[in-house]
Design a protein around this motif. Sequence first.
Motif, PDB file in Angstrom:
ATOM      1  N   THR A 119       0.775  -1.168   0.053  1.00  0.00           N
ATOM      2  CA  THR A 119       0.138  -0.022   0.031  1.00  0.00           C
ATOM      3  C   THR A 119       0.843   1.255  -0.084  1.00  0.00           C
ATOM      4  OG1 THR A 119      -0.129  -0.034   2.644  1.00  0.00           O
ATOM      5  CG2 THR A 119      -1.941  -1.022   1.013  1.00  0.00           C
ATOM      6  N   THR A 120       2.067   1.258   0.449  1.00  0.00           N
ATOM      7  CA  THR A 120       2.771   2.324   0.464  1.00  0.00           C
ATOM      8  C   THR A 120       3.294   2.625  -0.798  1.00  0.00           C
ATOM      9  OG1 THR A 120       3.577   1.909   2.917  1.00  0.00           O
ATOM     10  CG2 THR A 120       4.993   3.398   1.665  1.00  0.00           C
ATOM     11  N   ARG A 121       3.308   4.034  -0.990  1.00  0.00           N
ATOM     12  CA  ARG A 121       3.883   4.702  -2.709  1.00  0.00           C
ATOM     13  C   ARG A 121       5.068   4.598  -2.517  1.00  0.00           C
ATOM     14  NH1 ARG A 121       1.492   5.190  -7.367  1.00  0.00           N
ATOM     15  NH2 ARG A 121      -0.130   5.946  -6.529  1.00  0.00           N
ATOM     16  N   LEU A 122       5.978   3.999  -2.992  1.00  0.00           N
ATOM     17  CA  LEU A 122       7.290   4.022  -3.218  1.00  0.00           C
ATOM     18  C   LEU A 122       8.061   4.754  -4.328  1.00  0.00           C
ATOM     19  CD1 LEU A 122       8.238   0.442  -2.043  1.00  0.00           C
ATOM     20  CD2 LEU A 122       8.140   2.368  -0.524  1.00  0.00           C
ATOM     21  N   ILE A 123       9.024   5.791  -3.941  1.00  0.00           N
ATOM     22  CA  ILE A 123       9.528   6.668  -5.042  1.00  0.00           C
ATOM     23  C   ILE A 123      11.142   6.166  -4.970  1.00  0.00           C
ATOM     24  CG2 ILE A 123       9.890   8.726  -6.060  1.00  0.00           C
ATOM     25  CD1 ILE A 123       7.254   9.546  -4.866  1.00  0.00           C
ATOM     26  N   LEU A 124      11.424   5.842  -5.962  1.00  0.00           N
ATOM     27  CA  LEU A 124      12.976   5.669  -5.873  1.00  0.00           C
ATOM     28  C   LEU A 124      13.729   6.969  -6.515  1.00  0.00           C
ATOM     29  CD1 LEU A 124      13.679   1.948  -7.274  1.00  0.00           C
ATOM     30  CD2 LEU A 124      14.074   2.850  -4.981  1.00  0.00           C
ATOM     31  N   ARG A 125      14.945   7.505  -5.803  1.00  0.00           N
ATOM     32  CA  ARG A 125      15.547   8.334  -6.489  1.00  0.00           C
ATOM     33  C   ARG A 125      17.309   8.059  -5.977  1.00  0.00           C
ATOM     34  NH1 ARG A 125      13.760  13.591  -2.559  1.00  0.00           N
ATOM     35  NH2 ARG A 125      14.306  12.721  -0.609  1.00  0.00           N
TER      36      ARG A 125
END
Length: 136
Positions: A105-111
């Motif tokens: 459910t957690t929105r994960l954004i890689l950077r």
Amino acid sequence: MGKHESMPLFKKSLANSNVTNRTPWKIAIIDDEEGVHDVTKLTLKTFNFEDRPVEFLSAYSGEEGLTLFRETPDIALAFVDVVMETDDAGLKLVDAIRNELNNHTTRLILRTGQPGQAPEEDVGMTPFVNPERVLP
């Protein structure tokens, strides 16, 4: 409002609304550089969504990030650095969040700040990351 009066561009200040009385969205910043935490917090500190403010949680390695997710399963959004203690620490963390903790459910954004070091083929093909875009 008169014919020549302009309409306000933004809503009234958050300080005067009931936003502060609502449970905040938890945003995790998982990065080994303190400056990234500082800039992210500065940029998003007044952000709110659905009349809820944000609360920042910080971790400085993949291992700390995994502990943070174990202790705080209701994180709404996480910015995850790819390259921390290893070139793929962020990818391993994302895999653990999705598979070990079964958190989908957690929105994960890689950077990453080291695009040449991040294993590009792995970053672009990781099925556990939200598919919008990998941020540099």
